[in-house]
Scaffold this motif. Structure first.
Motif, short mmCIF file in Angstrom:
data_model
loop_
_atom_site.label_atom_id
_atom_site.label_comp_id
_atom_site.label_asym_id
_atom_site.label_seq_id
_atom_site.Cartn_x
_atom_site.Cartn_y
_atom_site.Cartn_z
N UNK A 1 0.76 -1.49 0.14
CA UNK A 1 0.51 0.10 -0.27
C UNK A 1 0.50 1.05 0.09
N UNK A 2 2.00 1.10 0.50
CA UNK A 2 2.38 2.21 0.33
C UNK A 2 4.20 1.93 1.25
N UNK A 3 5.14 3.12 0.81
CA UNK A 3 6.49 2.15 0.90
C UNK A 3 7.76 3.85 1.16
N UNK A 4 8.24 4.22 1.41
CA UNK A 4 9.34 5.01 2.33
C UNK A 4 10.70 4.20 1.76
N UNK A 5 11.60 4.73 1.02
CA UNK A 5 12.89 4.38 0.40
C UNK A 5 13.95 5.25 0.68
N UNK A 6 14.99 5.07 1.27
CA UNK A 6 16.02 5.94 1.40
C UNK A 6 17.11 5.36 0.36
N UNK A 7 18.48 5.51 0.50
CA UNK A 7 19.64 5.05 -0.55
C UNK A 7 20.59 6.16 0.65
N UNK A 8 21.35 5.05 1.34
CA UNK A 8 22.66 5.49 2.20
C UNK A 8 23.78 5.41 1.75
N UNK A 9 24.35 6.35 1.67
CA UNK A 9 25.54 6.43 1.50
C UNK A 9 27.06 7.00 1.92
N UNK A 10 28.13 7.42 2.24
CA UNK A 10 29.35 8.05 2.90
C UNK A 10 29.61 9.25 2.27
N UNK A 11 29.99 9.84 3.03
CA UNK A 11 30.47 11.10 3.26
C UNK A 11 31.99 11.67 4.48
N UNK A 12 32.10 12.43 3.93
CA UNK A 12 34.01 12.58 4.78
C UNK A 12 33.06 12.73 5.77
N UNK A 13 33.40 12.50 7.37
CA UNK A 13 32.95 13.22 8.77
C UNK A 13 32.33 14.76 8.76
N UNK A 14 31.52 15.11 9.67
CA UNK A 14 31.82 16.66 9.75
C UNK A 14 30.74 16.82 10.76
N UNK A 15 30.74 17.93 11.21
CA UNK A 15 29.65 18.59 12.52
C UNK A 15 28.01 18.12 12.00
#
Length: 388
Positions: free
Chosen positions: A127-141
């Protein structure tokens, strides 16, 4: 505004929710309830407001099913919802297949996609979905763990809208991402649905710059897909090749396999190795299985054999059976079998083989022998792997 003067967190105003009365269908019963405060997501605003926790959306007309984490098997349904409700135009069949394949891989345990879904009441898909793609970034505040997420799709079937499905799916997704250490989130949306996302803490950033570059497409590459991505969408198959021998009277020669009860009698041959051509496979397998060395250029192709995948093997199979010729009695007696693969060599009249092999194997043998007799190559495409 009680509590604000002392610097306390203001209490969210009560809201009204509607519940079904017993025996009265979906009539509304007003009830004052306070909004629960969701532990996530937290968004860092550029205006100095710092981290803030956004109230969760209250239940509405219906009880909202508990969202569940998506698994690779949900990829097709998520791709369907994405194509129908979040893309500017539906995905082409090729792009849909690529999206489904890549998403299934990324939803695996070690993949880069995270999604939460709500099953349609009564079954029949999502009926419904929520999708996210996780990716690395340089650590920051803003990203101390070095992880960011792009919310790629939040979609609900029109028949199920207005029931809080998207809110509960997105809320569960954001809670999961925060547990992973994600603190920086982004999404692209039009003006109309923006208030929905703002309730979760998203805000507009005028500093964002975007660019889309047209990929260079090589010959044979699907539009918008790399060669590796397109390769994931096409059918997978294994190849095999063999040689068909008879005795001097034209009676078929077969080897009895010790490793296959479903296909007990076979021609000398086997699966192609990477980099091999069919004729080379047939010659190598024949030598390994019988000791017979076939020299010279490729013999006549008797049959092209194709089989669909099944419970015993997940890929289609495509094979070539070449004419090995007629063997003398002395040549047959000199055959040396590999005991790891075969334990008997037998020559029988064609019609007698019917009682010693499955119907599909016998029909394949008839096609091969008929091609030898007629001089025309046979095409046999029903040598399928059996279902459980």
């Amino acid at each position: 505004m009680r509590g604000e003067a002392a610097g306390e967190q203001p209490t969210a105003p009560p809201v009204r929710t509607r519940r079904a009365l017993p025996g009265h269908g979906e009539r509304a019963l007003p009830e004052a309830v306070n909004r629960e405060r969701s532990p996530v997501p937290r968004s860092r605003r550029p205006d100095g407001a710092g981290d803030r926790c956004v109230p969760a959306v209250a239940a509405r007309y219906f009880a909202v099913p508990e969202p569940r984490p998506a698994v690779p098997a949900d990829a097709a349904e998520i791709a369907r919802l994405k194509s129908a409700h979040t893309c500017s135009e539906p995905l082409s069949p090729e792009r849909f297949a690529a999206t489904r394949t890549l998403l299934a891989a990324r939803l695996a345990a070690a993949g880069s996609a995270v999604a939460y879904v709500v099953d349609a009441p009564g079954g029949g898909g999502l009926a419904s979905c929520a999708l996210a793609l996780v990716h690395p970034v340089f650590p920051s505040r803003d990203s101390p763990e070095g992880l960011a997420a792009h919310v790629d799709a939040v979609a609900t079937e029109p028949a199920h809208r207005g029931r809080g499905y998207a809110s509960t799916a997105l809320g569960a997704l954001l809670r999961h991402l925060e547990e992973l250490g994600v603190t920086e989130y982004a999404l692209h949306t039009g003006g109309e649905p923006a208030p929905f996302y703002e309730r979760f803490g998203f805000f507009r950033d005028s500093a964002l710059l975007r660019m889309t570059r047209t990929p260079v497409r090589e010959s044979g590459e699907a539009a918008g897909l790399s060669t590796a991505q397109f390769a994931e969408t096409v059918m997978r198959a294994t190849g095999f090749a063999g040689l068909y021998f008879t005795d001097e009277d034209g009676h078929p020669l077969q080897l009895h396999a010790v490793y296959s009860s479903s296909h007990p009698w076979q021609v000398p041959g086997g699966t192609m190795d990477p980099g091999e051509r069919p004729w080379g496979t047939a010659v190598r397998e024949c030598r390994e299985e019988t000791g017979i060395v076939v020299a010279g250029p490729p013999r006549r192709l008797l049959a092209a054999v194709y089989g669909l995948p099944g419970a015993q093997w997940p890929y289609s199979t495509f094979g070539c059976v070449f004419d090995g010729g007629r063997l003398t009695r002395r040549q047959i007696e000199a055959i040396v079998l590999d005991p790891a693969e075969h334990d008997e060599v037998r020559v029988r009249p064609l019609e007698e083989w019917r009682d010693h092999m499955p119907d599909g194997d016998y029909r394949r043998l008839l096609a091969i022998d008929g091609a030898r007799r007629s001089g025309e190559t046979a095409y046999f495409d029903t040598w399928d792997w059996e279902a459980e």
